[in-house]
Design an enzyme around this catalytic site. Structure first.
Site, PDB file in Angstrom:
ATOM      1  N   ARG A 393       3.568  27.547  80.727  1.00  0.00           N
ATOM      2  CA  ARG A 393       3.130  26.469  79.959  1.00  0.00           C
ATOM      3  C   ARG A 393       3.981  26.293  78.888  1.00  0.00           C
ATOM      4  NH1 ARG A 393      -1.659  24.662  75.544  1.00  0.00           N
ATOM      5  NH2 ARG A 393      -0.814  22.597  75.275  1.00  0.00           N
ATOM      6  N   HIS A 394       4.683  25.117  78.550  1.00  0.00           N
ATOM      7  CA  HIS A 394       5.725  24.919  77.615  1.00  0.00           C
ATOM      8  C   HIS A 394       5.437  25.642  76.313  1.00  0.00           C
ATOM      9  CE1 HIS A 394       3.034  22.022  75.256  1.00  0.00           C
ATOM     10  NE2 HIS A 394       2.924  21.558  76.652  1.00  0.00           N
ATOM     11  N   HIS A 534       3.031  22.307  82.102  1.00  0.00           N
ATOM     12  CA  HIS A 534       1.745  22.061  81.106  1.00  0.00           C
ATOM     13  C   HIS A 534       0.476  22.793  81.375  1.00  0.00           C
ATOM     14  CE1 HIS A 534       3.851  17.994  80.385  1.00  0.00           C
ATOM     15  NE2 HIS A 534       4.160  17.960  81.565  1.00  0.00           N
TER      16      HIS A 534
END
Length: 606
Positions: A393-394, A534
């Site tokens: 995930r970012h 995401h």
């Protein structure tokens, strides 16, 4: 038509008009229901005229659509229109004189149908959903037309007469030739068999006009069986390869099937309930699993975020319902199958009456079950080589409360782990691209490796604010911002293909196609494929590789909230092309309000 024939048809017409299914209609009239209301219920459940027929002239089960009985409505299972009337007691349109719309299709059965259904599944998995998936495999014989409820039984007679007239000349084999264009893929029917099929459609139209007073427009275009329609152009070659493995000369008995639909909801979206819901307010709809709801996308201004306004097919009532309790259904899932006429000269019409046990059910031949083997469609899939996939995930967005020193701890941890990153993919969201850029910088790879931007792994667009697709930076703009992005990579989904407010099934299909596309673009023994996406990507980009089905949308929405920034899932490809979950090379960091993250329970949990 000759004058003598007209007189004969007139006599038959008057005779049929005087008939009624007394065993079904009279009980409803005895309960006090008006004639037109009772007939409307019988027509909507396909229960008019249930007398015995020869085997070649078959019907569907009483009160059931092609998709099966409506779930969650015990009274509706009584059939004969009574269940529908009980369920629709509060339907404001119950007494409206609105007829059903009918259409006639020529449908394949047997081995050919099985191959087509296999193509449907595989094309959806590899190339996501297209318009062809909205309906079952068929050849359209006429446009949708209306028929008054009291004349539906005459429509059944018209189908039987038209079938009997061409039964002796109907082709034993219908030749199908593959045709492909930038937005359409399908089989065309040509030569003399197409002429016989058109003759059947014309005869049905004539009989329906005389017996049921219907205006039926037979299909005048070249007869065709659609395989894919309105798909993404870059999927054309894959779809062609899948279609070439179909071998349409499979043995097949064709059946003409008469379907109907509610004409009021033709341009609505059809949703299916996943869970039971008990209304908390008087303006909300009750839901049972399997219920269908019609939703007009243009009439949602009154609904709050996470809610939609729809009309229940089961009850006819209108109200609010929670959107995360629903999934997108096929257009044809709410159609009603009335009668079928199977073109077969091999069955003795007197040897088996309609409804008896045998290999023929609802006008289709069902061959004995046999073990499923590796078919030609699966053989077309590219062999999956041994690789590993790290989905991250970012990092925390700059508008939140994290400092730079915390972020740098993660980059150093990756560097210390000696993980070999062979290629990197990123969602087009700026926070994902920036995270990928920082990871490559800290691994000293920013000059050696370009980031491949894959819009196909972008966040579920239903969660984005507004009703339009978010504005994303182009590759040129990212390069101007000093991000080393690849301009040679061809993504599975270009940014322009992202649809606003897509359904959950559309989202997971998009991610599944994208992750296989990314993996297939990397060579054998490629090392670690880094995917920066995401929180939802940790689920939607790993379950397809592991062979796991999508989890329920409600569970998905709840679990995604537990993914911390820089959460990771790691998959390794084992011998034989099987993917397994493994421990990530770096322990997931937590900070502040971020919850602890267990990668095992996330992917393998139900």
């Amino acid at each position: 038509m000759a004058a003598g024939e007209t007189q004969v048809y007139a006599k038959v017409n008057n005779k049929l008009k005087g008939r009624r299914a007394a065993s079904l209609l009279d009980p409803l009239l005895g309960m006090g229901f008006p004639v037109h209301t009772a007939l409307k219920a019988l027509a909507a459940e396909s229960t008019l005229g249930l007398g015995p027929r020869p085997a070649a002239w078959s019907r569907s089960e009483a009160g059931r659509s092609e998709a099966g009985p409506r779930a969650g409505a015990p009274p509706a299972e009584q059939g004969g229109g009574l269940g529908r009337l009980h369920c629709h007691c509060d339907d404001p349109s119950l007494d409206d004189p609105i007829p059903q719309e009918y259409a006639l299709f020529l449908c394949p059965t047997g081995p050919l149908l099985e191959k087509l259904q296999e193509f449907w599944r595989e094309s959806k998995r590899q190339c996501t959903k297209n318009r062809a998936h909205e309906v079952f495999p068929h050849i359209t014989l006429c446009d949708f037309f209306t028929c008054e409820d009291q004349k539906v039984e005459c429509l059944y007679e018209a189908l039987k007469r038209a079938g009997d007239r061409v039964l002796g000349s109907f082709p034993l084999t219908v030749p199908l030739a593959l045709h492909s264009s930038i937005s359409y893929l399908g089989f065309f029917v040509s030569d003399s068999p197409a002429d016989v099929i058109r003759e059947f459609a014309m005869t049905f139209a004539t009989e329906a006009a005389v017996l049921a007073d219907c205006t039926v427009k037979p299909c005048t275009k070249q007869l065709h069986l659609t395989l894919a329609h309105k798909f993404y152009p870059h999927h054309q070659r894959t779809l062609e390869q899948l279609a070439q493995a179909l071998q349409p000369d499979h043995s097949c008995q064709w059946a003409a099937a008469l379907y109907s639909r509610d004409m009021r909801f033709v341009h609505y979206q059809t949703l299916r309930a996943l869970f039971q819901y008990k209304p908390q307010n008087v303006d909300e709809l009750p839901l049972s699993p399997g219920d269908y709801v019609f939703v007009d996308p243009c009439q949602q201004e009154e609904a709050s975020e996470g809610w939609v306004i729809g009309i229940s097919q089961r009850t006819g009532c209108r109200g609010f319902l929670p959107e995360n309790y629903m999934e997108r259904a096929r257009e044809c899932d709410t159609w009603v199958k009335h009668r079928t006429y199977t073109f077969s000269l091999t069955v003795d019409p007197n040897s088996r009456k309609d409804g008896e046990a045998g290999s023929r059910r609802n006008g289709e031949l069902h061959p004995p079950q046999r073990p499923r083997s590796m078919g030609s469609i699966q053989a077309l899939q590219a062999a999956v080589v041994r690789r590993s996939l790290l989905v991250v995930r970012h990092g925390e967005r700059v508008d939140q409360v994290f400092g730079r020193s915390w972020l740098q701890q993660c980059w150093e941890a990756l560097l210390d782990s000696s993980v070999h990153i062979a290629s990197v993919f990123s969602s087009p969201a700026l926070r994902c691209v920036q995270t990928a850029k920082h990871i490559l910088e800290e691994l000293k790879l920013e000059k050696k490796m370009k980031i491949r931007v894959e819009p196909g792994i972008f966040e579920w667009t239903k969660w984005e604010a507004g009703r339009t697709t978010p504005t994303l930076m182009t590759l040129e703009e990212l390069k101007e911002a000093n991000v080393n992005v690849s301009t040679d990579y061809r993504p599975a989904f270009p940014s322009a293909s992202l649809m606003p407010a897509e359904s959950y099934s559309e989202y997971v299909d998009r991610c599944a196609v994208s992750v296989w596309h990314m993996v297939s673009s990397c060579p054998q023994d490629a090392g670690v494929i880094l995917v920066v996406g995401h929180g939802s990507a940790l689920d939607s980009c790993t379950r397809p590789l592991l062979g796991l089905p999508p989890r329920d949308s409600a569970d998905f929405a709840q679990l995604v909230r537990k993914i911390p920034s820089l959460g990771m899932c790691f998959c390794e490809e084992k011998k034989g092309g099987k993917w397994e979950l493994a421990a990530p090379p770096v322990t997931t960091l937590t900070h502040g309000s971020n919850s602890a993250f267990n990668w095992r329970s996330w992917v393998l949990g139900s």
